[in-house]
Scaffold this motif. Structure first.
Motif, PDB file in Angstrom:
ATOM      1  N   UNK A  21       0.825  -1.217   0.000  1.00  0.00           N
ATOM      2  CA  UNK A  21       0.000   0.000   0.000  1.00  0.00           C
ATOM      3  C   UNK A  21       0.855   1.262   0.000  1.00  0.00           C
ATOM      4  N   UNK A  22       2.087   1.158   0.478  1.00  0.00           N
ATOM      5  CA  UNK A  22       2.988   2.309   0.515  1.00  0.00           C
ATOM      6  C   UNK A  22       3.762   2.493  -0.781  1.00  0.00           C
ATOM      7  N   UNK A  23       4.146   1.380  -1.418  1.00  0.00           N
ATOM      8  CA  UNK A  23       5.168   1.406  -2.462  1.00  0.00           C
ATOM      9  C   UNK A  23       4.660   1.220  -3.878  1.00  0.00           C
ATOM     10  N   UNK A  24       3.377   1.017  -4.063  1.00  0.00           N
ATOM     11  CA  UNK A  24       2.820   0.824  -5.398  1.00  0.00           C
ATOM     12  C   UNK A  24       2.699   2.177  -6.098  1.00  0.00           C
ATOM     13  N   UNK A  25       3.547   2.426  -7.090  1.00  0.00           N
ATOM     14  CA  UNK A  25       3.564   3.745  -7.727  1.00  0.00           C
ATOM     15  C   UNK A  25       2.344   3.987  -8.603  1.00  0.00           C
ATOM     16  N   UNK A  76      -0.773   3.180  -7.548  1.00  0.00           N
ATOM     17  CA  UNK A  76      -1.913   3.334  -6.635  1.00  0.00           C
ATOM     18  C   UNK A  76      -1.976   4.787  -6.165  1.00  0.00           C
ATOM     19  N   UNK A  77      -3.048   5.487  -6.503  1.00  0.00           N
ATOM     20  CA  UNK A  77      -3.154   6.908  -6.186  1.00  0.00           C
ATOM     21  C   UNK A  77      -3.132   7.192  -4.691  1.00  0.00           C
ATOM     22  N   UNK A  78      -3.395   6.183  -3.866  1.00  0.00           N
ATOM     23  CA  UNK A  78      -3.393   6.394  -2.418  1.00  0.00           C
ATOM     24  C   UNK A  78      -2.045   6.069  -1.772  1.00  0.00           C
ATOM     25  N   UNK A  79      -1.075   5.616  -2.567  1.00  0.00           N
ATOM     26  CA  UNK A  79       0.213   5.220  -2.002  1.00  0.00           C
ATOM     27  C   UNK A  79       1.139   6.421  -1.787  1.00  0.00           C
ATOM     28  N   UNK A  80       2.101   6.240  -0.913  1.00  0.00           N
ATOM     29  CA  UNK A  80       3.084   7.299  -0.669  1.00  0.00           C
ATOM     30  C   UNK A  80       3.935   7.564  -1.908  1.00  0.00           C
ATOM     31  N   UNK A  81       4.268   6.509  -2.630  1.00  0.00           N
ATOM     32  CA  UNK A  81       5.127   6.682  -3.798  1.00  0.00           C
ATOM     33  C   UNK A  81       4.404   7.459  -4.898  1.00  0.00           C
ATOM     34  N   UNK A 131      12.945  11.628   6.905  1.00  0.00           N
ATOM     35  CA  UNK A 131      11.727  11.155   6.240  1.00  0.00           C
ATOM     36  C   UNK A 131      11.233  12.143   5.187  1.00  0.00           C
ATOM     37  N   UNK A 132      12.038  13.153   4.872  1.00  0.00           N
ATOM     38  CA  UNK A 132      11.665  14.147   3.867  1.00  0.00           C
ATOM     39  C   UNK A 132      12.349  13.828   2.536  1.00  0.00           C
ATOM     40  N   UNK A 133      11.552  13.784   1.477  1.00  0.00           N
ATOM     41  CA  UNK A 133      12.070  13.428   0.155  1.00  0.00           C
ATOM     42  C   UNK A 133      11.720  14.531  -0.834  1.00  0.00           C
ATOM     43  N   UNK A 134      12.691  14.859  -1.696  1.00  0.00           N
ATOM     44  CA  UNK A 134      12.453  15.825  -2.754  1.00  0.00           C
ATOM     45  C   UNK A 134      12.950  15.253  -4.076  1.00  0.00           C
ATOM     46  N   UNK A 135      12.173  15.480  -5.134  1.00  0.00           N
ATOM     47  CA  UNK A 135      12.537  15.056  -6.478  1.00  0.00           C
ATOM     48  C   UNK A 135      12.644  16.281  -7.367  1.00  0.00           C
ATOM     49  N   UNK A 136      13.540  16.222  -8.337  1.00  0.00           N
ATOM     50  CA  UNK A 136      13.582  17.288  -9.337  1.00  0.00           C
ATOM     51  C   UNK A 136      12.327  17.200 -10.202  1.00  0.00           C
ATOM     52  N   UNK A 158       9.265   3.024   6.542  1.00  0.00           N
ATOM     53  CA  UNK A 158       9.530   1.987   5.536  1.00  0.00           C
ATOM     54  C   UNK A 158       9.913   2.592   4.190  1.00  0.00           C
ATOM     55  N   UNK A 159       9.134   3.558   3.737  1.00  0.00           N
ATOM     56  CA  UNK A 159       9.430   4.177   2.450  1.00  0.00           C
ATOM     57  C   UNK A 159      10.767   4.897   2.490  1.00  0.00           C
ATOM     58  N   UNK A 160      11.034   5.599   3.587  1.00  0.00           N
ATOM     59  CA  UNK A 160      12.318   6.299   3.726  1.00  0.00           C
ATOM     60  C   UNK A 160      13.476   5.313   3.735  1.00  0.00           C
ATOM     61  N   UNK A 161      13.311   4.198   4.442  1.00  0.00           N
ATOM     62  CA  UNK A 161      14.381   3.200   4.530  1.00  0.00           C
ATOM     63  C   UNK A 161      14.675   2.588   3.170  1.00  0.00           C
ATOM     64  N   UNK A 162      13.620   2.276   2.410  1.00  0.00           N
ATOM     65  CA  UNK A 162      13.839   1.661   1.108  1.00  0.00           C
ATOM     66  C   UNK A 162      14.388   2.674   0.106  1.00  0.00           C
ATOM     67  N   UNK A 163      13.962   3.913   0.186  1.00  0.00           N
ATOM     68  CA  UNK A 163      14.539   4.951  -0.671  1.00  0.00           C
ATOM     69  C   UNK A 163      16.033   5.120  -0.379  1.00  0.00           C
ATOM     70  N   UNK A 164      16.384   5.154   0.880  1.00  0.00           N
ATOM     71  CA  UNK A 164      17.796   5.300   1.264  1.00  0.00           C
ATOM     72  C   UNK A 164      18.630   4.139   0.743  1.00  0.00           C
ATOM     73  N   UNK A 165      18.122   2.924   0.927  1.00  0.00           N
ATOM     74  CA  UNK A 165      18.855   1.735   0.460  1.00  0.00           C
ATOM     75  C   UNK A 165      18.939   1.720  -1.064  1.00  0.00           C
ATOM     76  N   UNK A 166      17.885   2.135  -1.724  1.00  0.00           N
ATOM     77  CA  UNK A 166      17.873   2.148  -3.186  1.00  0.00           C
ATOM     78  C   UNK A 166      18.859   3.169  -3.740  1.00  0.00           C
ATOM     79  N   UNK A 167      18.982   4.300  -3.082  1.00  0.00           N
ATOM     80  CA  UNK A 167      19.972   5.299  -3.496  1.00  0.00           C
ATOM     81  C   UNK A 167      21.386   4.753  -3.322  1.00  0.00           C
TER      82      UNK A 167
END
Length: 333
Positions: free
Chosen positions: A60-64, A66-71, A147-152, A85-94
């Protein structure tokens, strides 16, 4: 139909476990993360529900899509505060995007969408569009601070290539806290092995034949770890007799064409296993071997178009070629 497709998506399929008379497993099957999952647990009849709930929570958090997901919200708004969870996976993915030299890149999303692999509305971008798409793929355009994320502006992230591996890691922690003696978590191409089978024998994992995903070209006898596979047979479309697979090269934004049929990774780190299977597929056989020589923290099975199986030395004695297959095996030291 979806169950049949799930079978094709699974790059590795676990053979049925033989249980001893006094230890029957609890089995839970369900659909999550766009695939069919099966959890087989020995010694704890209740933890299966906890594992499923944890996987559903991550989905529910990571499905890009799904309009209700964080991603989805992050990709739309370009700035967001996200869950641990999302922050941890973003950090590991980077970290993995950097370590894997861009062969894995969490910002490949625009290209995946442009080819139609998320919607099923397949199309072939022209050279000008591919150039623009490749310029949009750059993990360095993601800024993470707690837990703060920014994208270009042109950046969108896709964690689908590592979500099941991360789920496997999270489920592993739950199993360690449970009464389970052993478990096999088949998360649709990513398999987590925990403990030892009741009869003391190793787990037996079949490596799917890309030409016939319902069959296996070989088997791995394992005591634990996470096994992940990427293959061009998992998702693709054909136009004018040419196959376009869903694994894209971040540098070109186009499907990979390098003579590899599948890459299977074995390591204890599920998130890394997922990323490595994609990255080594993108690298191609020779570059994958070069990377392994400088980062020997995992094992792999690479099957190429010419019928060669490349095995790392650490699993040579644990791999068995299936009957009826005439494939050349080479050991990578």
């Amino acid at each position: 139909m979806k169950r049949l497709l799930c079978g094709a998506i699974c790059a590795i399929i676990l053979l049925a476990l033989s249980a001893c008379a006094t230890a029957k497993p609890a089995v839970t099957s369900f659909e999550a993360m766009d695939t069919l999952m099966t959890l087989t647990v020995y010694g704890d009849d209740k933890v299966g529900d906890q594992l499923r709930s944890r996987i559903d929570e991550l989905d529910s958090l990571l499905d890009m899509t799904d309009e209700s997901s964080e991603l989805y919200r992050l990709n739309r708004e370009k700035s967001a505060s996200v869950s641990p969870d999302t922050a941890a996976l973003l950090k590991r993915s980077l970290q993995l995007s950097e370590a894997l030299r861009g062969s894995f890149d969490l910002t490949v999303c625009p290209a995946v969408q442009a080819w139609g692999f998320t919607s099923g509305d397949y199309r072939i971008p022209d050279d000008d569009e591919l150039k623009k798409l490749s310029e949009m793929i750059d993990y360095r355009q993601v800024t993470l601070d707690g837990d703060s994320v920014k994208l270009s502006d042109n950046t969108r992230v896709d964690l689908g290539a590592v979500a099941k591996g991360y789920a496997a890691d999270c489920c592993g922690k739950l199993l360690e806290e449970s009464k389970a003696q052993a478990a096999v978590l088949n998360l649709g191409g990513t398999i987590r092995l925990y403990g030892r089978k009741p009869d003391g024998s190793p787990f037996k994992v079949g490596v799917a034949d890309p030409g016939n995903p319902a069959a296996y070209f070989g088997y791995l006898s394992l005591d634990g770890g996470t096994v992940a596979t990427s293959g061009g047979y998992e998702r693709y479309f054909e136009r004018d007799g040419r196959r376009y697979i869903h694994i894209l090269d971040p540098k070109t934004a186009a499907p990979v064409e390098n003579g590899i049929q599948s890459v299977t990774i074995l390591t204890d780190d599920g998130t890394a296993a997922d990323a490595l299977s994609t990255a080594l597929f993108v690298m191609g056989r020779d570059r994958a071997i070069e990377y392994y020589h400088t980062h020997p923290s995992f094992d792999f099975v690479i099957l190429t178009d010419d019928g060669t199986i490349s095995l790392t030395e650490g699993i040579t004695d644990r791999f068995t070629l299936a009957q009826g297959y005439d494939l050349r095996i080479e050991t990578i030291n």
